[in-house]
Write an enzyme that holds these catalytic residues in place. Sequence first.
Site, PDB file in Angstrom:
ATOM      1  N   HIS A  48       0.921  -1.279   0.102  1.00 23.17           N
ATOM      2  CA  HIS A  48       0.125   0.086   0.002  1.00 23.17           C
ATOM      3  C   HIS A  48       0.931   1.451  -0.022  1.00 23.17           C
ATOM      4  O   HIS A  48       2.020   1.136   0.103  1.00 23.17           O
ATOM      5  CB  HIS A  48      -0.933  -0.087   1.040  1.00 23.17           C
ATOM      6  CG  HIS A  48      -0.262  -0.003   2.347  1.00 23.17           C
ATOM      7  ND1 HIS A  48      -0.044  -0.894   3.470  1.00 23.17           N
ATOM      8  CD2 HIS A  48       0.471   0.918   3.181  1.00 23.17           C
ATOM      9  CE1 HIS A  48       0.241  -0.624   4.444  1.00 23.17           C
ATOM     10  NE2 HIS A  48       0.964   0.704   4.302  1.00 23.17           N
TER      11      HIS A  48
HETATM   12  P1  TYD Z   1      -2.163  -3.590   7.656  1.00 20.76           P
HETATM   13  O1  TYD Z   1      -2.092  -2.135   7.161  1.00 20.76           O
HETATM   14  O2  TYD Z   1      -2.952  -4.393   6.505  1.00 20.76           O
HETATM   15  O3  TYD Z   1      -0.874  -3.981   8.021  1.00 20.76           O
HETATM   16  P2  TYD Z   1       0.434  -4.324   6.817  1.00 20.76           P
HETATM   17  O4  TYD Z   1       0.439  -2.873   6.043  1.00 20.76           O
HETATM   18  O5  TYD Z   1       1.504  -4.463   7.999  1.00 20.76           O
HETATM   19  O6  TYD Z   1       0.298  -5.379   5.963  1.00 20.76           O
HETATM   20  O7  TYD Z   1      -3.200  -3.403   8.953  1.00 20.76           O
HETATM   21  C1  TYD Z   1      -3.417  -4.639   9.359  1.00 20.76           C
HETATM   22  C2  TYD Z   1      -4.536  -4.491  10.243  1.00 20.76           C
HETATM   23  O8  TYD Z   1      -4.445  -3.689  11.398  1.00 20.76           O
HETATM   24  C3  TYD Z   1      -5.734  -3.916   9.389  1.00 20.76           C
HETATM   25  O9  TYD Z   1      -6.978  -4.492   9.931  1.00 20.76           O
HETATM   26  C4  TYD Z   1      -5.659  -2.470  10.212  1.00 20.76           C
HETATM   27  C5  TYD Z   1      -5.120  -2.642  11.646  1.00 20.76           C
HETATM   28  N1  TYD Z   1      -4.430  -1.470  11.674  1.00 20.76           N
HETATM   29  C6  TYD Z   1      -4.785  -0.665  12.825  1.00 20.76           C
HETATM   30  O10 TYD Z   1      -5.824  -1.010  13.339  1.00 20.76           O
HETATM   31  N2  TYD Z   1      -4.150   0.244  13.326  1.00 20.76           N
HETATM   32  C7  TYD Z   1      -2.783   0.606  12.734  1.00 20.76           C
HETATM   33  O11 TYD Z   1      -2.279   1.514  13.187  1.00 20.76           O
HETATM   34  C8  TYD Z   1      -2.427  -0.301  11.739  1.00 20.76           C
HETATM   35  C9  TYD Z   1      -1.035   0.115  10.781  1.00 20.76           C
HETATM   36  C10 TYD Z   1      -3.183  -1.362  11.138  1.00 20.76           C
END
Ligand code: TYD
Length: 133
Positions: A48
């Site tokens: 992302h």
């Molecule tokens: P995600 O952004 O998909 O993780 P990555 O980029 O590491 O693959 O986030 C995973 C899950 O955690 C998603 O449901 C959103 C949640 N999340 C939060 O609640 N707070 C946060 O600060 C972050 C970064 C993610």
Amino acid sequence: MYKIIDFQISSDGRGDLLSLEQTKNVPFEIKRVYCLTRVNPQFPRGFHAHLNLQQLIVCLAGSCRFVLDDGSDRTEVWLDTANKGLLLKDLVWREMHNFSDDCVLMVLANEFYDEADYIRDYQSFLKICRDQS
Ligand code: TYD
């Protein structure tokens, strides 16, 4: 596309101490800290970009490989030490690969979590890059 910030670590016979202070060795005001732990080396993460977010990423243990893409160029950065931080503040597509079993990533951010700030589709990311240039 990114910047590496070097941290001074206080090391002695008892171990290492890393201190992070907003607007000092962290170049923004910290609203959020989150950590990636118990990562599964089989599953890359990220994929992302953010519309408006500054992040400083520190690898506290183990290692992983970041793939960074600004819509024109793609590069990679290995994080494998706690005395360096990866600063991402522009429109950059990021992927995390090759997590070691023991990898612990700590991420400092200048904004609260906001799903509306995410661009999770690579083609949409490229279009936004084109529109901004
Ligand atoms: P995600 O952004 O998909 O993780 P990555 O980029 O590491 O693959 O986030 C995973 C899950 O955690 C998603 O449901 C959103 C949640 N999340 C939060 O609640 N707070 C946060 O600060 C972050 C970064 C993610």
